[in-house]
Write an enzyme that holds these catalytic residues in place. Structure first.
Site, PDB file in Angstrom:
ATOM      1  CB  SER A 106       0.435  -4.145  -0.595  1.00 39.18           C
ATOM      2  OG  SER A 106      -0.832  -4.434  -0.054  1.00 39.18           O
ATOM      3  CD  GLU A 202       3.109  -4.972   4.928  1.00 38.70           C
ATOM      4  OE1 GLU A 202       2.435  -4.083   5.493  1.00 38.70           O
ATOM      5  OE2 GLU A 202       2.736  -5.516   3.870  1.00 38.70           O
ATOM      6  CG  HIS A 264       0.071  -1.432   3.886  1.00 36.42           C
ATOM      7  ND1 HIS A 264       0.573  -2.707   4.043  1.00 36.42           N
ATOM      8  CD2 HIS A 264      -0.698  -1.465   2.772  1.00 36.42           C
ATOM      9  CE1 HIS A 264       0.116  -3.473   3.069  1.00 36.42           C
ATOM     10  NE2 HIS A 264      -0.657  -2.753   2.290  1.00 36.42           N
TER      11      HIS A 264
END
Length: 297
Positions: A106, A202, A264
């Site tokens: 992330s 992503e 995630h």
């Protein structure tokens, strides 16, 4: 890595939940690792979305990386803030410390990208110490846990995708991470480049038009010039991102594999960035090949 190695757990981004962090440390110790927690890992000031001020977070990260007793640095969680540390780190000192393992995902994409550019070391994109997938009350999510163990101690597992947006096979060093973070680094000293590489992307919580905007920014910045193939991970709470992903990336003329459980979602498979990977849309897979020749340098 080997059982008995020492890992440091730090918070370069947002403040972790103390209970989750405690459980995460116990789980890592269960792997036979010795765990050190950064002095500022649970700080929450001056801004409540940061784990302490920038200087303290940078100091924890740099101290851990430069400690000769530490084999790996694991991040507590993402959120926001890692990018604020990049111009506070002594890259010469960290380069002199030699290669180690950096684990995170992330917001930690900012560190993955900068470490590749500044240090030339592979880094591990995977679950973090104070997140539910590792530190949940009922134990770690099984597939996530096994993938992390394999990546740390053995041979990384092949990750299966769900669909091919553009068919084909491609090899190259895997690079990338969270799309929002990669776009935010355009125009900086750490602007990403996928030339001669496989791009991994992503994101979470982004509407398709925002994904379009970020991909357009990266395309216009030349980030995808010379890319060999593209691996697309999870797109949690992003509506249906595939029409825009196919529209913006399909025209590059390289294989595009989608639906990988990396990012995630749950499970969250671990993949090495900065090492050779293979995209094969016939088997719908991303496989990692760990070798010295496949490192980011």
């Amino acid at each position: 890595m080997r059982p008995g190695d020492t890992v440091a757990v730090v918070s370069p981004s947002g403040p972790p939940n103390a209970v989750l962090l405690g459980r995460g440390v116990e789980r890592l110790e269960g792997l036979g690792l010795k765990v050190l927690v950064g002095a500022h890992a649970l700080d929450r000031q001056p801004l409540d979305y940061l784990a302490g001020d920038d200087a303290a977070r940078a100091a924890d990260l740099q101290s851990a990386w430069c400690d000769p007793a530490v084999s790996a640095v694991f991040c507590c969680r993402g959120g926001y803030g890692a990018g604020r540390l990049l111009d506070l780190l002594d890259w010469d000192a960290m380069r002199a410390a030699g290669p180690k393992v950096l684990l995170g995902s992330s917001d930690i994409t900012a560190l993955h990208n900068a470490f590749a550019i500044e240090l030339g070391v592979p880094t591990l994109h995977g679950p973090m110490a104070a997140c539910d997938l590792l530190a949940g009350e009922d134990g770690p999510e099984p597939r996530t846990w096994e993938s992390l163990r394999a990546a740390l101690f053995g041979t990384p597992q092949t990750v299966r995708g769900e669909r091919a947006l553009v068919p084909g096979r491609a090899e190259g060093v895997l690079a990338g991470g969270n799309l929002s973070l990669l776009a935010s680094m355009c125009g900086t000293r750490w602007q990403p480049s996928f030339a001669g590489r496989l791009a991994f992307l992503e994101d979470i919580g982004e509407e398709p038009y925002r994904i379009d905007r970020m991909l357009t920014q990266l395309l216009q910045a030349g980030t995808f010039d010379g890319v060999r193939g593209i691996a697309l991970g999870s797109w949690v709470d992003c509506g249906d991102p595939y029409p825009v992903l196919e529209d913006r990336l399909g025209r590059l003329g390289v294989p595009v594999l989608a639906g990988l459980a990396v990012g995630h979602g749950s499970p969250q498979m671990s993949v090495w960035l900065g090492r050779l990977g293979v995209i094969d849309t016939e088997s719908c897979s991303l496989a990692g090949m760990v070798s010295d020749e496949g490192q980011a340098r």
